[in-house]
Design an enzyme around this catalytic site. Sequence first.
Site, PDB file in Angstrom:
ATOM      1  CB  SER A 210      -0.930  -0.026   1.209  1.00  0.00           C
ATOM      2  OG  SER A 210      -1.912   0.971   1.108  1.00  0.00           O
ATOM      3  CG  ASN A 211      -0.409   4.663  -1.275  1.00  0.00           C
ATOM      4  OD1 ASN A 211      -1.119   5.366  -0.581  1.00  0.00           O
ATOM      5  ND2 ASN A 211      -0.850   4.072  -2.391  1.00  0.00           N
ATOM      6  CG  HIS A 212       3.260   6.518   3.817  1.00  0.00           C
ATOM      7  ND1 HIS A 212       3.236   5.758   4.954  1.00  0.00           N
ATOM      8  CD2 HIS A 212       4.493   6.359   3.281  1.00  0.00           C
ATOM      9  CE1 HIS A 212       4.408   5.175   5.119  1.00  0.00           C
ATOM     10  NE2 HIS A 212       5.188   5.517   4.105  1.00  0.00           N
ATOM     11  CB  ALA A 277      -2.109   7.319  -3.189  1.00  0.00           C
TER      12      ALA A 277
END
Length: 405
Positions: A210-212, A277
């Site tokens: 995943s991402n932030h 995102a």
Amino acid sequence: MSNSLLDSKRIVLGVSGSIACYKSADLASKLTQAGALVDVILTEAAQQFVTPLTFQAVTGRTVYSDLWNRDGHVQHVKLGESADLLLVSPATAHTLAKLAQGFADNFLTVTALAARCPVVVAPAMDGGMFAHPAVQENVALLRARGVVVIEPKEGRMASGLVGKGRLPETAEMIGHIRRVLGRNGVLAGKHVLISAGPTQEPIDPVRFISNHSSGKQGVALAQAAVDMGAEVTLITGRIHEPIPFGVNHVQIQTAVELHDAVMAVIQEQDILIMAAAVGDFRPKNPATQKIKKEMDGVPTIELTRNPDITVAVRAWKAVNHAELFMVGFAAETQNWLENGQSKLARKGLDLIAVNDVGGTQTGFRSATNAITLLGKDDLMIEIPLQSKEAVAEAIMKQVAKMLTV
Ligand SMILES: Cc1cc2nc3c(=O)[nH]c(=O)nc-3n(C[C@H](O)[C@H](O)[C@H](O)COP(=O)(O)O)c2cc1C
């Protein structure tokens, strides 16, 4: 925190005699903090539960209660005519009946008859009273006349009974108010689709890539669009932000799910804002059982490309000759201007919001943001560091401006 939709708006808050009166003190306080000018009217019964002083203290304004104890001015007409919104919260069964029948026997009911603004009522009552045919008929009559009725919530009531009759909490009440105040805004009648938050690509049933992204900026954009009168669909990955009231929320996990969710509703949209995102890659063959370190050693995860949602939408737009205004986001850590300009042209966007995600006060998870908007014909607008809500308003204003010229 001040909010431009609520700032300097005149809200008349009528409070009638329900046990839920205390919640209206919090509502009056939060509306005042958001910049609204809140004039409170208490019925006689309401004063058994709360005092005028409570509301005077949180609003800093005169509280009205007695129709006869005035200094010669026709206060109810003045209040009714100058209000941007009349909210009756909580609205008792008794006050609903009076409003439905046009009674004019106290400051609140007289003001309601003089009001020329949108009227919103929030019924609150215990013991199944809300389901009574008499109450339901009064509610239906008010609705038919254009009054906005905020449905009470199901749950435990003061008597200990469980049922439908609770006054919604302040955040939801403010959501309703914003929707009503914004409904004739510059984006009224427009459908806006916004994606927000991260995607998660499963490695196995318990792990993912995943991402932030927190979804904060996309959620703020959804609220700003609602404030401007738009019908908003918000597709989010798994986020912890409260979803703004009045948006149609679709929850997804992966980039493929996001692609499918966007394509399922794209034909109804006027504006698409892609603030999510989205992961560029996903594990090609996610394991169906948890990968065990004892048994499987160190795994090698083979990745494959996710669909490019902008490319898919652009292709759909070309085939259908659709007039869809497309806004993209570019999260960059270096060469942000060149990268943003190249993405704008490559993806055929109308506008791109370039976001330096390398800083501590901008980008992922921060409460603030700074953005550069790039458009065709060398359009470049700097939105300086401020709250993500204020950034969202600035972006939506620019979108509305470009759409209406
Ligand atoms: C402890 C208590 C709680 C009450 N709570 C409610 C309520 O939640 N909703 C309601 O419709 N009436 C409620 N009532 C009844 C109203 O206060 C009563 O009908 C009153 O006449 C309402 O007057 P008003 O609508 O002018 O404020 C309650 C009464 C008492 C004594």
